[in-house]
Design an enzyme around this catalytic site. Structure first.
Site, PDB file in Angstrom:
ATOM      1  N   HIS A   1      35.087   2.402  -2.814  1.00 62.45           N
ATOM      2  CA  HIS A   1      36.415   2.958  -2.532  1.00 62.45           C
ATOM      3  C   HIS A   1      36.529   4.498  -2.540  1.00 62.45           C
ATOM      4  CE1 HIS A   1      40.559   3.192  -4.431  1.00 62.45           C
ATOM      5  NE2 HIS A   1      40.937   2.888  -3.108  1.00 62.45           N
TER       6      HIS A   1
ATOM      7  N   GLU B   1      34.440   3.815   2.276  1.00 61.06           N
ATOM      8  CA  GLU B   1      35.827   3.903   2.870  1.00 61.06           C
ATOM      9  C   GLU B   1      36.339   5.391   2.876  1.00 61.06           C
ATOM     10  OE1 GLU B   1      38.928   3.738   0.170  1.00 61.06           O
ATOM     11  OE2 GLU B   1      40.305   2.683   1.516  1.00 61.06           O
TER      12      GLU B   1
ATOM     13  N   ASP C   1      39.786   7.341   3.666  1.00 60.20           N
ATOM     14  CA  ASP C   1      41.176   7.488   4.047  1.00 60.20           C
ATOM     15  C   ASP C   1      41.504   8.580   4.881  1.00 60.20           C
ATOM     16  OD1 ASP C   1      42.006   5.253   2.287  1.00 60.20           O
ATOM     17  OD2 ASP C   1      41.966   6.606   0.487  1.00 60.20           O
TER      18      ASP C   1
ATOM     19  N   HIS D   1      43.396  10.691   0.582  1.00 56.09           N
ATOM     20  CA  HIS D   1      44.112   9.837   0.350  1.00 56.09           C
ATOM     21  C   HIS D   1      45.677   9.995   0.584  1.00 56.09           C
ATOM     22  CE1 HIS D   1      46.203   6.885  -2.466  1.00 56.09           C
ATOM     23  NE2 HIS D   1      45.170   5.944  -1.789  1.00 56.09           N
TER      24      HIS D   1
ATOM     25  N   GLU E   1      40.767   3.627   6.603  1.00 61.06           N
ATOM     26  CA  GLU E   1      42.330   3.488   6.329  1.00 61.06           C
ATOM     27  C   GLU E   1      43.036   4.679   7.060  1.00 61.06           C
ATOM     28  OE1 GLU E   1      43.896   2.884   2.356  1.00 61.06           O
ATOM     29  OE2 GLU E   1      45.987   2.966   3.233  1.00 61.06           O
TER      30      GLU E   1
HETATM   31 CA    CA Z   1      42.380   3.558   0.884  1.00 64.77          CA
END
Ligand code: CA
Length: 328
Positions: free
Chosen positions: A26, A53, A55, A68, A159
């Site tokens: 994350h 990950e 974002d 993020h 994401e």
């Molecule tokens: Ca995320």
């Protein structure tokens, strides 16, 4: 005797087919390195995780960058560098800056805007940060390079952030990001890609347009204001069935998966069963060894609970360094 061997073979086959447990890094390795920096990514990759990950939001000149938030005042030194570029709401937004300007900023651990102090006290402090904000392409390049060099196939679990906000600013973040992902997939089809979003619109659109990637619907509390979706309706048997018409998995918040059981113990509620019966993967967020769910004593117990009680398919974790060791 022959029947016994058949039985052993069947049991072995069933065990091989049982669900695997994915470790998703994350925001890199944010306990140790500022979130979403290439350094955090490189360090997370070393733990042989299943996914990393990013974002992603857009800059003024439509470059996807790994951040993020839509604002950049809690994770960079933008306030000091460009004090006049503040919006009326007192915030600084990535979308108001060109990639050249964003690249000139230093990326830091998240701060609390009011106090100016670290938002999470347990993170290893960084003085005079040497880190910058990566573009999505730079992020992908590091993953591809790592996989090629080590013979691994760590995936990218991207994401798409705030698609409605981008749309209001005249930007199609879904198309821009997906275009880059398609090129990445062409360059290296062995690196898996999953696209996640709190908004269902990009996922439905990508499914309709025949995206080759797995799609994951993130699930928030309605009170967080992530999108116009009624997440309470989504968290039902019928809601999850509907999600399965356009997505391959769901990303719920861990507390959404439990209910109180006997002797004050938390147990699995129906969510994971409903999702699995609908054919959906379940990848909850977020395991943090400095902020564990209140019903477990340590990270090992948390992992046991996730795997044995909840039977989920993986976890987003802030501390892959300890999560991977515990699972090994
Ligand atoms: Ca995320």
């Amino acid at each position: 005797m022959r029947n016994l061997w058949m039985l052993i073979m069947l049991i072995t086959l069933a065990a091989c087919q049982s669900r695997r447990f994915d470790i998703i890094a994350h925001r890199g390795l944010p306990r140790l390195y500022p979130e979403h920096t290439l350094k955090g990514l490189q360090e997370a990759l070393k733990f042989n995780v299943d996914y990393v990950e990013p974002d992603v939001v857009l800059t003024k000149d439509n470059i996807p960058v790994v951040l993020h938030d839509t604002h950049i005042d809690t994770t960079t030194d933008v306030k000091k560098r460009f004090p006049k570029r503040v919006r009326k709401d007192g915030r600084f937004y990535a979308i108001d800056f060109t990639i050249k300007e964003i690249k000139s900023l230093k990326a830091n651990h998240r701060i609390d805007l009011k106090s100016g102090k670290p938002a999470i006290a347990t993170r290893v402090p960084v003085k005079n940060s040497p880190y910058s904000v990566p573009t999505l392409e730079e992020f992908i390049h590091v993953v591809h390079q790592y996989n090629l060099e080590k013979g691994t196939n760590t995936g990218i679990y991207i994401e798409i952030k705030a698609p409605a906000f981008h749309k209001d600013s005249g930007k199609d973040i879904t198309a821009i990001v997906h275009n880059i992902l398609e090129k990445a997939y062409e360059a290296d089809p062995t690196t898996p890609i999953i696209v996640q979003c709190f908004d269902d619109a990009p996922l439905k659109r990508l499914r309709k347009e025949g995206s080759p990637f797995k799609l994951v619907q993130l699930i928030a509390e309605n009170s967080w204001g992530e999108s116009r979706i009624d997440y309470n309706a989504m968290r039902t048997k019928a809601g999850l069935k509907e999600v399965a018409t356009y997505a391959d998995g769901v990303g719920p918040w861990i507390p959404m998966l439990v209910r109180p059981g006997k002797e004050k113990k938390m147990v699995s509620n129906d969510f994971v069963n409903w999702a699995h019966n609908a054919g959906l993967l379940v990848h909850p967020y977020t395991l943090r060894n400095d902020q564990l769910p209140p019903f477990v004593k340590n990270e090992k117990e948390a992992l046991d609970f996730l795997i044995k009680e909840l039977d989920v398919d993986g976890i987003f974790t802030d501390n892959v360094n300890t999560t991977v060791k515990l699972l090994d």
